[in-house]
Design a protein around this motif. Structure first.
Motif, PDB file in Angstrom:
ATOM      1  N   ILE A 140       0.873  -1.178   0.000  1.00  0.00           N
ATOM      2  CA  ILE A 140       0.000   0.000   0.000  1.00  0.00           C
ATOM      3  C   ILE A 140       0.903   1.219   0.000  1.00  0.00           C
ATOM      4  O   ILE A 140       1.455   1.618   1.040  1.00  0.00           O
ATOM      5  CB  ILE A 140      -0.946   0.009   1.214  1.00  0.00           C
ATOM      6  N   GLY A 141       1.111   1.787  -1.168  1.00  0.00           N
ATOM      7  CA  GLY A 141       2.059   2.880  -1.320  1.00  0.00           C
ATOM      8  C   GLY A 141       1.712   4.109  -0.486  1.00  0.00           C
ATOM      9  O   GLY A 141       2.599   4.755   0.066  1.00  0.00           O
ATOM     10  N   LEU A 191       7.971   4.700   5.334  1.00  0.00           N
ATOM     11  CA  LEU A 191       8.475   3.335   5.372  1.00  0.00           C
ATOM     12  C   LEU A 191       8.939   2.915   3.973  1.00  0.00           C
ATOM     13  O   LEU A 191       8.455   3.449   2.967  1.00  0.00           O
ATOM     14  CB  LEU A 191       7.375   2.372   5.833  1.00  0.00           C
ATOM     15  N   PRO A 192       9.871   1.973   3.892  1.00  0.00           N
ATOM     16  CA  PRO A 192      10.276   1.480   2.567  1.00  0.00           C
ATOM     17  C   PRO A 192       9.108   0.867   1.800  1.00  0.00           C
ATOM     18  O   PRO A 192       9.048   0.934   0.577  1.00  0.00           O
ATOM     19  CB  PRO A 192      11.332   0.418   2.894  1.00  0.00           C
ATOM     20  N   PHE A 193       8.184   0.243   2.523  1.00  0.00           N
ATOM     21  CA  PHE A 193       6.965  -0.313   1.949  1.00  0.00           C
ATOM     22  C   PHE A 193       6.003  -0.579   3.095  1.00  0.00           C
ATOM     23  O   PHE A 193       6.399  -0.691   4.254  1.00  0.00           O
ATOM     24  CB  PHE A 193       7.243  -1.611   1.171  1.00  0.00           C
TER      25      PHE A 193
END
Length: 243
Positions: A168-169, A177-179
C-alpha cells in the motif's frame, strides 16, 4: 523512553511473547549451534524474510537462550519508532545506527548477527519467497577488517508466517516506510527451521585497497551462495510449511 515500570512491563511481555512464538507457535528447530565459535569474534549472517521482519526477533530470542555468549544483533532503526520494540532493542543491546556493522564488537572479540539483504529480503513478494536478494557488502568489509569468520545462518518459516501479498504505497509514504505490506493481521503458524553452517574464514587482510575490495566481494558472494544453499536444503526438510 520506556525506562519506567510500564516500559519494563511491556518489554517483559515482548520477551514472553517471543518465547511462546518460538517454542509453541512456530516450533522452532535449531541445528548447528556448535558452528558458532566458543571464543573470539564471529559474524552470524542470515537471510531475511517475511513481511514484518519477525525473523530478526525470533533469531535473537533463540541466540539469547541457546548460545552461552552474548550476541549483538544489528537491526533497522525503524524499530526505534515503536516504543515497545525500542525498549526491547535497548534492553538487549541491539545495534541500530552503527555504520561499521558491529566492527567495534568484533574487534573486542564479540558475536554480531545481521541480515545483509536488508529491506530487500523482507520486501519481496510471496511469489519470490526464499529467493535471496543480493547481500550488502558491509558485513564482508567488517569481517575482512577484523578477521572475524562468517557463520552462515538459514531461516526457513518466516516467509509463510507473514507472506507479503502486495503493498500500500500511500501508507508507506504516510509513515515514511520502505513499503507497507499487504499481509495477514497475525502471523500464521508456520514451521520454522534455523540452521547455523560451518564458519567461512575471513581472508587475510591485504595491504592494498584493491585487494581488500576483491576479498570483500568474494566473501560476500561466498556467504550469499552458502546461505541460499542452506535455505534450499532446509525447505526440503519440512513435511509441510504449517501445522
Amino acid at each position: 523512553m520506556n525506562s519506567g515500570p510500564h516500559g519494563q512491563d511491556a518489554t517483559d511481555l515482548a520477551d514472553s511473547l517471543l518465547g511462546w512464538l518460538a517454542d509453541d507457535y512456530f516450533r522452532v528447530e535449531v541445528t548447528g549451534l556448535e558452528n558458532i565459535p566458543a571464543t573470539g569474534p564471529a559474524l552470524l549472517v542470515a537471510n531475511h524474510s517475511g513481511a514484518w521482519g519477525l525473523d530478526g526477533f525470533i533469531l535473537h530470542k533463540v541466540l539469547c537462550r541457546q548460545v552461552p555468549r552474548p550476541v549483538t544483533v544489528y537491526a533497522s532503526e525503524l524499530i526505534l519508532r515503536l516504543p515497545v520494540l525500542a525498549a526491547y532493542a535497548r534492553r538487549h543491546g541491539m545495534l541500530t545506527d552503527d555504520p561499521t556493522l558491529g566492527s567495534g564488537q568484533l574487534t573486542a572479540g564479540g558475536l554480531v548477527a545481521l541480515f545483509p539483504e536488508g529491506f530487500g529480503g523482507v520486501g519481496k513478494r510471496f511469489s519470490q519467497r526464499y529467493r535471496l536478494r543480493p547481500f550488502g557488502p558491509g558485513f564482508a568489509s567488517a569481517a575482512v577488517l577484523t578477521g572475524a569468520p562468517v557463520v552462515p545462518v538459514s531461516i526457513v518459516g518466516a516467509e509463510e508466517a507473514y507472506p507479503k501479498l502486495g503493498e500500500i504505497g500511500a501508507l508507506a509514504r504516510r509513515f515514511d516506510l520502505p513499503f507497507f505490506p499487504v499481509t495477514t493481521p497475525l502471523p500464521l503458524p508456520s514451521k520454522w527451521l534455523i540452521s547455523m553452517g560451518e564458519p567461512i574464514p575471513a581472508p587475510p587482510r591485504a595491504a592494498s585497497f584493491a585487494e581488500r575490495s576483491a576479498a570483500t566481494r568474494r566473501l560476500c558472494d561466498e556467504a550469499w551462495f552458502t546461505v541460499q544453499g542452506m535455505v534450499d536444503r532446509d525447505r526440503g526438510r519440512r513435511a509441510t510449511p504449517f501445522w
